[in-house]
Structure formats: structure tokens, C-alpha cells
Design a protein around this motif. Structure first.
Motif, mmCIF file in Angstrom:
data_model
loop_
_atom_site.group_PDB
_atom_site.id
_atom_site.type_symbol
_atom_site.label_atom_id
_atom_site.label_comp_id
_atom_site.label_asym_id
_atom_site.label_seq_id
_atom_site.Cartn_x
_atom_site.Cartn_y
_atom_site.Cartn_z
ATOM 1 N N GLN A 52 0.805 -1.212 0.000
ATOM 2 C CA GLN A 52 0.000 0.000 0.000
ATOM 3 C C GLN A 52 0.847 1.276 0.000
ATOM 4 O O GLN A 52 0.583 2.179 -0.773
ATOM 5 C CB GLN A 52 -0.990 -0.021 1.165
ATOM 6 N N ALA A 55 1.687 2.114 -3.370
ATOM 7 C CA ALA A 55 0.564 2.434 -4.262
ATOM 8 C C ALA A 55 0.230 3.921 -4.264
ATOM 9 O O ALA A 55 0.075 4.520 -5.337
ATOM 10 C CB ALA A 55 -0.667 1.624 -3.867
ATOM 11 N N ALA A 59 0.930 6.363 -7.414
ATOM 12 C CA ALA A 59 -0.195 6.995 -8.109
ATOM 13 C C ALA A 59 0.062 8.489 -8.292
ATOM 14 O O ALA A 59 -0.247 9.067 -9.338
ATOM 15 C CB ALA A 59 -1.488 6.775 -7.328
ATOM 16 N N ARG A 79 -10.751 3.955 -9.814
ATOM 17 C CA ARG A 79 -10.477 2.828 -8.921
ATOM 18 C C ARG A 79 -10.069 3.324 -7.525
ATOM 19 O O ARG A 79 -10.523 2.813 -6.519
ATOM 20 C CB ARG A 79 -9.365 1.959 -9.533
ATOM 21 N N ILE A 80 -9.225 4.323 -7.500
ATOM 22 C CA ILE A 80 -8.788 4.871 -6.207
ATOM 23 C C ILE A 80 -9.984 5.466 -5.469
ATOM 24 O O ILE A 80 -10.164 5.252 -4.265
ATOM 25 C CB ILE A 80 -7.691 5.949 -6.406
ATOM 26 N N LEU A 87 -13.668 3.094 2.121
ATOM 27 C CA LEU A 87 -12.968 3.243 3.401
ATOM 28 C C LEU A 87 -13.353 4.529 4.126
ATOM 29 O O LEU A 87 -12.741 4.896 5.118
ATOM 30 C CB LEU A 87 -11.452 3.202 3.159
ATOM 31 N N TYR A 125 -0.226 18.090 -6.598
ATOM 32 C CA TYR A 125 -0.968 17.278 -5.626
ATOM 33 C C TYR A 125 -2.386 17.829 -5.454
ATOM 34 O O TYR A 125 -3.365 17.071 -5.441
ATOM 35 C CB TYR A 125 -0.246 17.240 -4.264
HETATM 36 C C1 HEM Z 1 -3.993 12.578 -4.110
HETATM 37 C C2 HEM Z 1 -4.083 11.840 -3.025
HETATM 38 C C3 HEM Z 1 -4.184 10.339 -2.992
HETATM 39 C C4 HEM Z 1 -3.800 9.399 -3.901
HETATM 40 C C5 HEM Z 1 -3.147 9.616 -5.250
HETATM 41 C C6 HEM Z 1 -4.126 8.101 -3.351
HETATM 42 C C7 HEM Z 1 -3.886 6.894 -3.971
HETATM 43 C C8 HEM Z 1 -4.251 5.667 -3.504
HETATM 44 C C9 HEM Z 1 -4.036 4.403 -4.187
HETATM 45 C C10 HEM Z 1 -3.381 4.229 -5.542
HETATM 46 C C11 HEM Z 1 -4.535 3.425 -3.405
HETATM 47 C C12 HEM Z 1 -4.545 1.935 -3.700
HETATM 48 C C13 HEM Z 1 -5.817 1.620 -4.435
HETATM 49 C C14 HEM Z 1 -6.026 0.149 -4.678
HETATM 50 O O1 HEM Z 1 -5.557 -0.671 -3.885
HETATM 51 O O2 HEM Z 1 -6.680 -0.163 -5.671
HETATM 52 C C15 HEM Z 1 -5.068 4.063 -2.211
HETATM 53 C C16 HEM Z 1 -5.633 3.382 -1.164
HETATM 54 C C17 HEM Z 1 -5.907 3.972 0.048
HETATM 55 N N1 HEM Z 1 -5.892 5.314 0.343
HETATM 56 FE FE1 HEM Z 1 -5.394 6.785 -0.911
HETATM 57 N N2 HEM Z 1 -4.708 8.279 -2.123
HETATM 58 C C18 HEM Z 1 -4.749 9.626 -1.862
HETATM 59 C C19 HEM Z 1 -5.267 10.215 -0.730
HETATM 60 C C20 HEM Z 1 -5.674 9.534 0.392
HETATM 61 C C21 HEM Z 1 -6.139 10.142 1.609
HETATM 62 C C22 HEM Z 1 -6.307 11.630 1.828
HETATM 63 C C23 HEM Z 1 -6.386 9.143 2.485
HETATM 64 C C24 HEM Z 1 -6.851 9.254 3.928
HETATM 65 C C25 HEM Z 1 -6.073 9.673 4.879
HETATM 66 C C26 HEM Z 1 -6.132 7.888 1.813
HETATM 67 C C27 HEM Z 1 -6.301 6.644 2.356
HETATM 68 C C28 HEM Z 1 -6.199 5.469 1.655
HETATM 69 C C29 HEM Z 1 -6.443 4.172 2.259
HETATM 70 C C30 HEM Z 1 -6.825 3.910 3.702
HETATM 71 C C31 HEM Z 1 -6.260 3.228 1.234
HETATM 72 C C32 HEM Z 1 -6.358 1.721 1.350
HETATM 73 C C33 HEM Z 1 -5.041 1.247 1.808
HETATM 74 C C34 HEM Z 1 -5.072 -0.102 2.371
HETATM 75 O O3 HEM Z 1 -4.910 -1.070 1.624
HETATM 76 O O4 HEM Z 1 -5.253 -0.180 3.580
HETATM 77 N N3 HEM Z 1 -5.701 8.175 0.540
HETATM 78 N N4 HEM Z 1 -4.894 5.424 -2.300
#
Ligand code: HEM
Length: 256
Positions: A52, A55, A59, A79-80, A87, A125
Motif C-alpha cells: 500500500q 501504491a 499513483a 479505482r482509487i 474506506l 498534488y
Molecule cells: C492525491 C491523493 C491520494 C492518492 C493519489 C491516493 C492513492 C491511492 C491508491 C493508488 C490506493 C490503492 C488503491 C487500490 O488498492 O486499488 C489508495 C488506497 C488507500 N488510500 Fe489513498 N490516495 C490519496 C489520498 C488519500 C487520503 C487523503 C487518504 C486518507 C487519509 C487515503 C487513504 C487510503 C487508504 C486507507 C487506502 C487503502 C489502503 C489499504 O490497503 O489499507 N488516501 N490510495
């Protein structure tokens, strides 16, 4: 973003990519250190494998590479956003991720926070965050307005727990007794449980094996082989969640 900022961001992608491990591990350590409440949001067993952490940063870098034509990334964005909505990720959390990511870039590239490169990354960003926030807003509305739908976490009671070989089927019914959204096989929900000995909650996604068109959901849980100090939702469900206990659940979603 102006052309100068775009050029600056693109020029720094390769060096950040080379330092990918340093960037992501520094980023997560910093963010979870400053915001321990996010230990309830990120699945720490996914963090432990490193999958993770890579990831999210990957991204952001992929977005930066395609910054002139972000439409190339629309599928990835979708997907994201679906993952985030499952979540219960909120717009205000983007600022926390952004600040920590920018500090990590500044650290990895050894540049002060007021350097042009950091300012350009801040814009990049912000642009990506806005795309995701808007898409997520639409999805939250979509899941909430379906028949039996809701947005965010909803309390469900475990009404049965049935072991069958290496799987245990958990039956979940909403504690409010109201209707729940039907779901196709392959759709998934997130289930959040307390990890008592660590004083945190952890979410994990479970896919449905079959169509769910009744007043209850069925998920199959399999034991995970993880180190004792790595929290596992599946193991917590199997070992500590009994019939009658309550867990938190997000509405079914699927990748189209
Ligand atoms: C521009 C900002 C962000 C990008 C580019 C991003 C990108 C991603 C990507 C690529 C994944 C994996 C998706 C998958 O498994 O298919 C993911 C999962 C996740 N993201 Fe984000 N994210 C962003 C912001 C955030 C924010 C603000 C939070 C919350 C604090 C967050 C929390 C999570 C969580 C909890 C997961 C799942 C991770 C796990 O497997 O436990 N993300 N995100």
C-alpha cells in the motif's frame, strides 16, 4: 498550473521514482507519527507488506508524469476513488496526506519547503486531490441514494458465524433494522473492527461470493498468517468477534 510548474514537476519524477522506497517509507512514518488517528484508517497489515505505501506515492508520480493529459489516468482515478469511498476517506484528510507528502519530497530531494520544486508539487498534488475529492463526492451521493443505501460506516450485528473448512461465513444484519443495498457477486464492503490489544480499529475489504439480495450480508473470512504484532481484521473477526457483536460496515461497491 503554469507551464513552468508542470516542467518542474515532470523533471523531478525520475529522481523521486529512484528514491521511491525512501519517499514512501518516510512519508508513511511521518504521517502516522503526526496523525496517530490515521492508524484507524490505514490497514496496517497492508503497510507491513509495503504494498500500500508504494501504491499511493506511485499513483501521485504516475499522475505527475501524465499531468498534461490526466484523462489517461481516469480509470486509475476511478479505482482509487472507489477504494477511498469504501474506506470512508474524507476531503479534510487530503490536506494531511498532502502536507506529509510534500515534506517527504522536500526531504528526499533535500530541498527547503519554500523551493520552487515543492511549490510546483503542491499544485500538482492539489490538482489530483481535487479530482479525487470530486469523484468521491459523487460516489458518496450514489451509494447513499440507492435503495437501502448509506454513506460512511453503518453498524451491523453478527447474527451467525459458521465454519466451513478453511472459511468461516459471517452473517451481518444492520442494527437499525432497515433495508440494505443489494449487491452483485464480486462487490465488496469494508468491515471495521476493534483490535483490542493495540487500542485501534482496522478496516478491511471483503468481496461477496454470491449475490446479496436479502436483509443480510454474508462474508467469508479466512485466517491470515501474519506476525503477532501485525493487526489482522480477519483474525480479529475469527478470534474475538462473536455472534451478537457489532462491527462497522460501508456500503457495497464494485470496480466497474
Ligand atoms: C492525491 C491523493 C491520494 C492518492 C493519489 C491516493 C492513492 C491511492 C491508491 C493508488 C490506493 C490503492 C488503491 C487500490 O488498492 O486499488 C489508495 C488506497 C488507500 N488510500 Fe489513498 N490516495 C490519496 C489520498 C488519500 C487520503 C487523503 C487518504 C486518507 C487519509 C487515503 C487513504 C487510503 C487508504 C486507507 C487506502 C487503502 C489502503 C489499504 O490497503 O489499507 N488516501 N490510495
Amino acid at each position: 498550473m503554469n507551464e513552468q510548474a508542470i516542467a518542474t514537476v515532470k523533471a523531478t519524477v525520475p529522481v523521486l521514482r529512484e528514491n521511491g522506497v525512501a519517499l514512501t517509507s518516510y512519508f508513511y512514518k511521518r504521517m502516522l507519527g503526526n496523525h496517530p488517528e490515521l492508524k484507524n484508517v490505514f490497514n496496517l497489515s497492508h503497510q507491513a507488506t509495503g504494498r500500500q505505501p508504494r501504491a499511493l506515492a506511485a499513483a501521485v508520480l504516475a499522475y505527475a508524469e501524465n499531468i498534461e493529459d490526466p484523462s489517461k489516468l481516469l480509470k486509475a482515478v476511478d479505482r482509487i476513488a472507489i477504494k477511498h469511498v469504501s474506506l470512508d476517506i474524507h476531503p479534510d484528510q487530503y490536506a494531511i496526506v498532502g502536507t506529509n507528502l510534500l515534506h517527504s519530497i522536500s526531504e528526499v530531494l533535500e530541498l527547503p519547503m519554500d523551493h520552487d520544486v515543492i511549490t510546483a508539487w503542491e499544485q500538482a498534488y492539489g490538482q489530483l486531490a481535487n479530482i479525487l475529492i470530486n469523484r468521491e463526492k459523487a460516489l458518496y451521493h450514489e451509494v447513499a441514494t440507492k435503495k437501502g443505501g448509506w454513506s460512511g460506516w453503518r453498524a451491523f450485528k453478527i447474527s451467525a458465524k459458521q465454519q466451513d473448512g478453511e472459511h468461516t461465513t459471517f452473517t451481518l444484519v444492520p442494527t437499525d433494522g432497515l433495508a440494505i443495498t443489494p449487491a452483485q457477486a464480486g462487490a465488496f464492503i469494508s468491515v471495521k473492527v476493534a483490535i483490542a490489544d493495540q487500542g485501534i480499529e482496522q478496516p478491511q475489504q471483503f468481496s461477496f461470493e454470491q449475490v446479496q439480495d436479502n436483509a443480510e450480508y454474508h462474508i467469508q473470512v479466512k485466517r491470515e498468517l501474519v506476525d503477532a504484532d501485525v493487526p489482522s481484521v480477519s483474525n480479529a473477526l475469527l478470534d474475538h468477534v462473536q455472534v451478537g457483536d457489532t462491527v462497522q460496515v460501508t456500503a457495497p461497491l464494485s470496480y466497474h
